[in-house]
Design a protein around this motif. Sequence first.
Motif, PDB file in Angstrom:
ATOM      1  N   ASN A  72      -0.638  -6.653   7.569  1.00  0.00           N
ATOM      2  CA  ASN A  72      -2.064  -6.333   7.501  1.00  0.00           C
ATOM      3  C   ASN A  72      -2.297  -4.827   7.497  1.00  0.00           C
ATOM      4  O   ASN A  72      -3.101  -4.320   6.719  1.00  0.00           O
ATOM      5  CB  ASN A  72      -2.785  -6.984   8.684  1.00  0.00           C
ATOM      6  CG  ASN A  72      -3.107  -8.433   8.415  1.00  0.00           C
ATOM      7  OD1 ASN A  72      -4.093  -8.744   7.763  1.00  0.00           O
ATOM      8  ND2 ASN A  72      -2.256  -9.333   8.890  1.00  0.00           N
ATOM      9  N   LEU A  73      -1.585  -4.115   8.358  1.00  0.00           N
ATOM     10  CA  LEU A  73      -1.717  -2.649   8.374  1.00  0.00           C
ATOM     11  C   LEU A  73      -1.310  -2.064   7.022  1.00  0.00           C
ATOM     12  O   LEU A  73      -1.849  -1.047   6.576  1.00  0.00           O
ATOM     13  CB  LEU A  73      -0.855  -2.057   9.493  1.00  0.00           C
ATOM     14  CG  LEU A  73      -1.384  -2.290  10.912  1.00  0.00           C
ATOM     15  CD1 LEU A  73      -0.344  -1.855  11.936  1.00  0.00           C
ATOM     16  CD2 LEU A  73      -2.698  -1.541  11.126  1.00  0.00           C
ATOM     17  N   SER A  74      -0.358  -2.728   6.371  1.00  0.00           N
ATOM     18  CA  SER A  74       0.087  -2.258   5.065  1.00  0.00           C
ATOM     19  C   SER A  74      -1.052  -2.291   4.047  1.00  0.00           C
ATOM     20  O   SER A  74      -1.151  -1.416   3.181  1.00  0.00           O
ATOM     21  CB  SER A  74       1.263  -3.127   4.594  1.00  0.00           C
ATOM     22  OG  SER A  74       1.706  -2.713   3.330  1.00  0.00           O
ATOM     23  N   ASP A  75      -1.918  -3.289   4.154  1.00  0.00           N
ATOM     24  CA  ASP A  75      -3.075  -3.343   3.248  1.00  0.00           C
ATOM     25  C   ASP A  75      -4.054  -2.205   3.536  1.00  0.00           C
ATOM     26  O   ASP A  75      -4.654  -1.645   2.611  1.00  0.00           O
ATOM     27  CB  ASP A  75      -3.776  -4.695   3.356  1.00  0.00           C
ATOM     28  CG  ASP A  75      -3.028  -5.784   2.596  1.00  0.00           C
ATOM     29  OD1 ASP A  75      -2.459  -5.481   1.533  1.00  0.00           O
ATOM     30  OD2 ASP A  75      -3.016  -6.927   3.061  1.00  0.00           O
ATOM     31  N   LEU A  76      -4.222  -1.847   4.794  1.00  0.00           N
ATOM     32  CA  LEU A  76      -5.063  -0.685   5.112  1.00  0.00           C
ATOM     33  C   LEU A  76      -4.420   0.583   4.558  1.00  0.00           C
ATOM     34  O   LEU A  76      -5.094   1.455   4.000  1.00  0.00           O
ATOM     35  CB  LEU A  76      -5.263  -0.537   6.621  1.00  0.00           C
ATOM     36  CG  LEU A  76      -6.151  -1.563   7.327  1.00  0.00           C
ATOM     37  CD1 LEU A  76      -6.283  -1.203   8.805  1.00  0.00           C
ATOM     38  CD2 LEU A  76      -7.531  -1.652   6.679  1.00  0.00           C
ATOM     39  N   ALA A  77      -3.094   0.679   4.700  1.00  0.00           N
ATOM     40  CA  ALA A  77      -2.372   1.847   4.177  1.00  0.00           C
ATOM     41  C   ALA A  77      -2.610   1.996   2.680  1.00  0.00           C
ATOM     42  O   ALA A  77      -2.784   3.100   2.166  1.00  0.00           O
ATOM     43  CB  ALA A  77      -0.877   1.708   4.460  1.00  0.00           C
ATOM     44  N   ALA A  78      -2.628   0.856   1.988  1.00  0.00           N
ATOM     45  CA  ALA A  78      -2.747   0.875   0.533  1.00  0.00           C
ATOM     46  C   ALA A  78      -4.081   1.437   0.044  1.00  0.00           C
ATOM     47  O   ALA A  78      -4.175   1.914  -1.090  1.00  0.00           O
ATOM     48  CB  ALA A  78      -2.542  -0.530  -0.027  1.00  0.00           C
TER      49      ALA A  78
END
Length: 323
Positions: A72-78
């Motif tokens: 999920n954090l990876s989607d924010l990073a993106a």
Amino acid sequence: MTIPLGEFDLIARYFTRPARRAFLGVGDDCALLPAPAAGEQLAISSDMLVEGRHFLPDADPEALGHKALAVNLSDLAAVGAQPLAFTLALALPQAEARWLEGFARGMWALADAHDIELVGGDTTRGPRNLCITVLGTVPQGRALLRSAAQAGDDLWVSGTLGDARLALGYRLGEWSLDDVAQATSFARMDRPTPRVTLGLALRGVAHAAIDVSDGLLADLGHILQRSGVGATVHADACPASPALRTQSATRRRLCQLAGGDDYELLFTAPTSARDAVQAAATQAATAVTRIGRIETRPGLRLIDAEGQVLDNAYAGFDHFRPA
Ligand SMILES: [Mg+2]
């Protein structure tokens, strides 16, 4: 050991901490959070991990706690968003203390590393299913979008690609790996590192971005489609770990181009921003590698180190595609 924990005991024991930025956190009908500051937007994303689909019944619960939040954090990073808070919806066949302790430990460790709080969610009895929703903030108009790639942009990727697929292939019996390669590739598959700091550093530098969850070419396809552009990718320029570099070219390409679960950032930036991209990478202590170019001509072209065109037979993962 199964313990007779009720839903409220379970939430109180494993998933409740005092609210910080939230006015009201876990334990009421809703969480209450301050509205974003003027000029900021909320970024929201949900990702679900399902037993039997994304992980095996005997998966390490601590790694699952990490991964459920990491993806999920990876989607924010993106999109270049600053993580703020998250909710957790958990279906479990039983309230097993050992599993819950491990899961909570993995989840809290990553939450603390990113200074975010759990503000609510739900628990229910059922087949094991882990769903997190993350909230983040980004200044208005500065999010990195899939639709923002421009012809002439360089194509970049962070970290290394293909290790999670290398681990999966070993687990599925497709190939063997030595002990070191097993350890490093399983670490990447089970405990991905969301590139949050890099995403933040790329705001105002990169044009388009996406996180690599379904496979490099599949995820690049989303950028190309949304941006109305094409690309050439240098297959052999994709950054590989030492474990993957010892594999055959065919296997390495399969893992890097079509393997999912890498959670690296794939992004485009104008050639004039090469120094700025490197500066962002240094700031985030995350390596970045140039792997291709965005072009006006539609379609995705793969070339090898000699510039020969490769067959693009490396489709990415689609959950609903017939096997
Ligand atoms: Mg994504």
